[in-house]
Design a protein around this motif. Structure first.
Motif, PDB file in Angstrom:
ATOM      1  N   PRO B 106       0.824  -1.207   0.000  1.00 48.07           N
ATOM      2  CA  PRO B 106       0.000   0.000   0.000  1.00 48.07           C
ATOM      3  C   PRO B 106       0.862   1.262   0.000  1.00 48.07           C
ATOM      4  CG  PRO B 106      -0.139  -1.137   2.125  1.00 48.07           C
ATOM      5  CD  PRO B 106       0.674  -2.010   1.226  1.00 48.07           C
ATOM      6  N   ALA B 107       0.391   2.245  -0.745  1.00 45.18           N
ATOM      7  CA  ALA B 107       1.093   3.531  -0.789  1.00 45.18           C
ATOM      8  C   ALA B 107       0.120   4.577  -1.294  1.00 45.18           C
ATOM      9  CB  ALA B 107       2.308   3.449  -1.717  1.00 45.18           C
ATOM     10  N   ARG B 108       0.339   5.780  -0.887  1.00 45.03           N
ATOM     11  CA  ARG B 108      -0.476   6.852  -1.452  1.00 45.03           C
ATOM     12  C   ARG B 108       0.430   8.043  -1.690  1.00 45.03           C
ATOM     13  NH1 ARG B 108      -2.337  10.406   2.479  1.00 45.03           N
ATOM     14  NH2 ARG B 108      -1.766   9.870   4.620  1.00 45.03           N
ATOM     15  N   LEU B 109      -0.074   8.957  -2.507  1.00 43.47           N
ATOM     16  CA  LEU B 109       0.760  10.122  -2.796  1.00 43.47           C
ATOM     17  C   LEU B 109      -0.110  11.359  -2.855  1.00 43.47           C
ATOM     18  CD1 LEU B 109       0.344  11.059  -5.994  1.00 43.47           C
ATOM     19  CD2 LEU B 109       1.758   9.042  -6.413  1.00 43.47           C
ATOM     20  N   TRP B 110       0.524  12.479  -2.664  1.00 39.36           N
ATOM     21  CA  TRP B 110      -0.196  13.744  -2.787  1.00 39.36           C
ATOM     22  C   TRP B 110       0.755  14.821  -3.270  1.00 39.36           C
ATOM     23  CZ3 TRP B 110       1.340  11.499   1.706  1.00 39.36           C
ATOM     24  CH2 TRP B 110       2.152  12.268   2.586  1.00 39.36           C
ATOM     25  N   GLY B 111       0.198  15.772  -3.939  1.00 41.08           N
ATOM     26  CA  GLY B 111       1.029  16.846  -4.466  1.00 41.08           C
ATOM     27  C   GLY B 111       0.279  17.640  -5.519  1.00 41.08           C
ATOM     28  N   GLY B 112       0.967  18.581  -6.115  1.00 46.59           N
ATOM     29  CA  GLY B 112       0.369  19.368  -7.183  1.00 46.59           C
ATOM     30  C   GLY B 112       0.017  20.781  -6.768  1.00 46.59           C
ATOM     31  N   LYS B 113       0.260  21.101  -5.498  1.00 47.35           N
ATOM     32  CA  LYS B 113      -0.153  22.408  -4.984  1.00 47.35           C
ATOM     33  C   LYS B 113       0.491  23.551  -5.785  1.00 47.35           C
ATOM     34  CE  LYS B 113      -1.005  24.755  -0.661  1.00 47.35           C
ATOM     35  NZ  LYS B 113      -1.046  24.593   0.787  1.00 47.35           N
ATOM     36  N   GLU B 114       1.778  23.432  -6.075  1.00 44.93           N
ATOM     37  CA  GLU B 114       2.434  24.543  -6.768  1.00 44.93           C
ATOM     38  C   GLU B 114       1.933  24.671  -8.209  1.00 44.93           C
ATOM     39  OE1 GLU B 114       3.912  21.478  -5.712  1.00 44.93           O
ATOM     40  OE2 GLU B 114       6.050  21.830  -5.976  1.00 44.93           O
ATOM     41  N   LEU B 115       1.262  23.630  -8.656  1.00 49.53           N
ATOM     42  CA  LEU B 115       0.804  23.630 -10.038  1.00 49.53           C
ATOM     43  C   LEU B 115      -0.633  24.099 -10.170  1.00 49.53           C
ATOM     44  CD1 LEU B 115       2.527  22.676 -12.397  1.00 49.53           C
ATOM     45  CD2 LEU B 115       1.237  20.544 -12.373  1.00 49.53           C
ATOM     46  N   ILE B 116      -1.527  23.537  -9.327  1.00 48.52           N
ATOM     47  CA  ILE B 116      -2.940  23.854  -9.501  1.00 48.52           C
ATOM     48  C   ILE B 116      -3.538  24.523  -8.260  1.00 48.52           C
ATOM     49  CG2 ILE B 116      -3.392  22.086 -11.235  1.00 48.52           C
ATOM     50  CD1 ILE B 116      -4.450  20.286  -9.011  1.00 48.52           C
TER      51      ILE B 116
END
Ligand code: ATP
Ligand code: MG
Lengths: 248, 565
Positions: B106-116
């Motif tokens: 199991p793994a999860r990811l998060w990100g994208g703040k600087e983009l959207i």
């Protein structure tokens, strides 16, 4: 009508002692066409003999077979019976390619309708026969064409379009074309037929001059008695047969 | 020499009837244009589009599946390990074979703040692949060659920090250097994971001070061990940090990417990685190099962007260097790993590849291996899920597939789709080329008609030429030569038209598809033989059309024609 100038001494006339090959010799020459499935004899036994350097007029009514005879002599048509020798060669025995070569080098054609190619300049029309034989270089061909045009009174017309010329001028161009490869025999089918009397006389003078300078044998088909008189002698065709006319 | 004079006559004939000549070759122009256009399109789609999406000589094999109660199951229970990969590599026609390992934890990811503007959260899946498999595609998409050319043309600027440098460059040793993201995806990267014993770490990696350290081979073993141990971090003060290799050097403060022991910030390009987000002390570590599938961006642009109220991404290049967080052992759906085994890391987008999973991330195989060893089992770290192979040539593909099938493999769904699409493109291009030939046949029939008329119009002229000494052959040559010249012009115009149309289509496509990432420069590829072929086809069809009329012209009886007055 001025008589033709005498042949220059350089031209050898056939004498009784020398056995010179006749320019033209026809014996019992027949040409049969199929018209609507029925055979029609355009020529029904023609006997002619023409010596080199002679000028002979062929006369006769329309449909007498004059053009038919000229086409046979000019090696354009091989479908004859009997005997037909031009410069000693029986034309029927020649292959297609040999006939083409023969026309190219031995015969000069002059037509009533001139038959110049409108897409070519005067000079290129004159040079046309060299496209099919003759073994001359480009330079020689052009030099000759220019000299011929000058000789026939058409200097500086080399690059002109023949469509811009008068009938007499066009016929001179056609004569120059016929002479390019210096054929020993000129066959002219009504060369003055499309010209007025005065221009016709000029053309005849040109032909006489050519013959005088080169010793060319001339066959002239004509309806015009004046033209016929200009020749050494006349042959009359009637009903597909020949009758010798009186010498001019 | 005589031929040249005849050619002169041909040219004169054509020159007098230019409009007619132009009309005559219209069909030939259109026919050859279609032919060349479709050859270029077929070849272009295969070479520049398909081959970029699915290189024809690169295939993915997976263990053959059987349907059991409608569910696909792997038929063989022989593990797909290095030995079996080697077996595939020995198949005739295979150049290289590599194992691909999926993450099975199991793994999860998060990100994208600087983009959207805000972070996206998602379950994460990883494919581990050797760098060599992705290398050329990463370089192409990033256009590394252009970057290098550009860098070579510029003198390097002085700098203190990355911000002093132009976009796409980083500050290194006081000068700005271009950043080649693709080069960060490499096989020898280290990852630091918490461990209790060496058994928790990937094979050949020891557990030092509670952390697996897959030391970099280029680093002396003693130095590697020292710098992997937080206790010895103080001693590693003088140790140079290798940014490319990215071995952590110093402990740091996760709150500010600050190294309290060393008393300085983490080196550029690294961040302070802790065992979990709450840990204050961690190690300066480079983010994991992540390769994404460009499809992801297309999906984002076509659907997600609008529903999220975000602007679509104009180009993939905006995404290079974007960081995101990954929590290993933590899942939205599955049971989480024990809290002390969870690990949060940063990852950075270093490239794009169609071989990356569509909804996931490609990581270097070594990293996925280490992660599988830690979060699954040592055994799981030794087996692969698929084989990536490269064949000698496209022609060897069927042979290779047959050989692989005997070994218990089948083409992966992706590769099967690629082969199907390839076949469809090929068959379609062939059909269109056939259509072009139909047009050419019609054109030839039209040429035949025109030339029949032409010969009839010129019959008197032809008879005169015969009287002047032209053989039948010369007459045929004149007619066929005219057709050949028309063929050359028709073919040349057709080729030019095809090229112009192709350029127009490319231009229109670029305008219409603006914003779609990873478009090829064009959809056409004209082989060198396309233009000569077009001209040759123009000649052949013109001459073929003129054959009948040429024969009739040659057989004409000149005496009869002249008798007609
Ligand atoms: N190719 C041909 N096919 C059938 N008949 C022909 C052909 N050429 C000529 N004829 C016929 O042969 C005969 C002689 O024709 P030719 O053209 O030789 O006459 P001509 O004497 O030159 O007449 P004109 O003075 O009108 O030119 C004519 O009845 C003509 O219809
Ligand atoms: Mg007549």
């Amino acid at each position: 009508m001025t008589p033709l100038p005498a042949l220059p001494a350089a031209v050898e006339r056939p004498g009784p002692a020398t056995r010179v090959v006749a320019a033209l010799s026809a014996r019992g020459l027949k040409r049969r066409y199929q018209i609507d499935g029925r055979p029609v004899d355009a020529l029904a036994g023609v006997d002619i003999e023409v010596q080199p350097g002679e000028s002979v007029a062929i006369v006769g009514k329309s449909g007498a077979g004059k053009s038919t005879l000229l086409n046979l002599i000019g090696a354009l048509d091989r479908g004859y019976e009997g005997e037909l020798r031009v410069f000693g060669r029986e034309l029927r025995t020649l292959s297609d390619a040999e006939l083409a070569r023969f026309r190219n080098q031995q015969i000069g054609f002059v037509f009533q309708a001139f038959h110049l190619l409108p897409q070519l300049s005067v000079g290129r029309n004159v040079m046309l026969p060299a496209a099919f034989g003759g073994g001359l270089t480009d330079g020689e061909v052009e030099t000759r064409a220019r000299a011929l045009l000058a000789e026939l009174g058409l200097s500086d017309r080399f690059d002109q379009n023949p469509a811009q010329m008068s009938g007499g001028e066009r016929q001179r161009v056609a004569i120059a074309r016929a002479l390019l490869l210096e054929p020993p025999l000129l066959v002219c089918d009504e060369p003055t037929g499309s010209l007025d009397a005065e221009t016709g006389r000029q053309i005849l003078a040109v032909l006489a001059d050519v013959r005088a300078r080169r010793g060319t044998t001339l066959l002239l088909v004509t309806h015009d008695p004046a033209v016929a008189r200009s020749a050494d002698r006349t042959i009359t065709l009637a009903g597909g047969r020949s009758a010798a006319g009186e010498a001019a | 020499m005589r031929v040249r004079r005849l050619v002169g006559l041909i040219v004169a004939n054509l020159a007098t009837q230019r409009l007619r000549a132009a009309l005559t070759i219209l069909g030939i122009v259109v026919g050859t244009a279609l032919l060349v256009f479709f050859i270029g399109l077929g070849q272009g789609l295969r070479e520049r589009v398909l081959n970029r999406i699915f290189p024809v000589n690169q295939l993915e094999l997976e263990p053959r599946a059987v349907q059991v109660f409608g569910i696909e199951q792997i038929a063989s229970d022989v593990p797909l390990d290095d030995a079996r990969i080697a077996q595939v590599a020995r198949l005739p026609g295979v150049v290289r074979a590599f194992g691909k390992q999926k993450s099975g934890f199991p793994a999860r990811l998060w990100g994208g703040k600087e983009l959207i503007g805000y972070n996206l959260f998602t379950e994460a899946f990883f494919d581990g692949m050797p760098a060599v498999v992705l290398r050329s595609e990463l370089d192409t998409i990033e256009d590394v060659a252009a970057k290098r050319r550009e860098a070579a043309a510029r003198t390097a600027a002085r700098c203190d920090v990355d911000l002093d440098c132009l976009a796409g460059q980083g500050c290194r040793d006081g000068t700005c250097e271009l950043v080649v993201w693709a080069s960060r995806f490499r096989d020898d990267l280290a990852i630091v994971l918490p461990c209790a014993a060496s058994a928790d770490c990937a094979q050949g990696v020891g557990c030092h001070g509670g952390r697996c350290g897959s030391g970099h081979s280029a680093l002396p073993a003693e130095a590697a061990a020292r710098c992997l141990l937080p206790e010895s971090a103080g001693n590693g003060r003088g140790l140079e940090f290798d940014r490319e290799v990215g071995v952590l050097a110093r402990p740091c403060d996760a709150q500010g990417d600050f190294c309290p022991i060393a008393g300085s910030a983490c080196p550029a390009g690294t961040y302070c990685a802790g065992d979990d987000p709450d840990t204050v002390l961690g190690w300066c570590e480079p983010p994991l190099p992540a390769v994404l599938n460009p499809l992801l961006i297309e999906v984002f642009n076509s659907d997600m962007a609008r529903s999220l109220g975000a602007a679509p991404l104009a180009s993939l290049h905006a995404l290079y260097g974007i960081r995101f967080h990954v929590a290993f052992g933590d899942s939205y759906f599955a049971k989480d790993a024990a809290r002390d085994r969870q690990q949060v890391k940063q990852a950075v987008v270093v490239g794009f590849s169609r071989k990356a999973p569509e909804l996931g991330v490609a990581l270097p195989l070594s990293l996925v291996r280490a992660l599988n060893a830690r979060f699954r089992s040592q055994a799981a770290a030794q087996v692969y899920d698929a084989v990536l192979i490269e064949t000698l040539s496209n022609e060897r593909v069927p042979e290779v597939v047959a050989g692989a099938e005997k070994l218990g493999f089948q083409l992966s769904r992706k590769s099967r789709a690629a082969r199907t699409v390839g076949t469809v493109v090929f068959v379609t291009a062939l059909a269109l080329i056939l259509l072009a030939f139909v047009v050419l046949l019609v054109a030839a029939a039209q040429i035949a008609q025109t030339f029949a008329l032409l010969v009839h119009e010129r019959r008197r002229e032809i008879a005169v030429l015969r009287a002047l000494g032209a053989t039948r052959g010369a007459v045929a040559f004149l007619v066929l030569g005219e057709a050949a010249v028309l063929g050359v012009s028709g073919g040349t115009l057709g080729v030019a038209l095809a090229r112009a149309a192709a350029a127009g289509v490319d231009l229109a496509a670029r305008a219409a598809l603006a914003g779609v990432p990873l478009l090829p420069d064009g959809f056409f590829a004209f082989p060198v033989w396309a233009a000569p072929l077009g001209v040759a086809v123009g000649i052949v069809f013109c001459v073929a059309g003129a054959l009948g009329p040429a024969r009739r012209a040659a057989q004409m009886d000149p005496a009869e024609v002249l008798a007609q007055g």
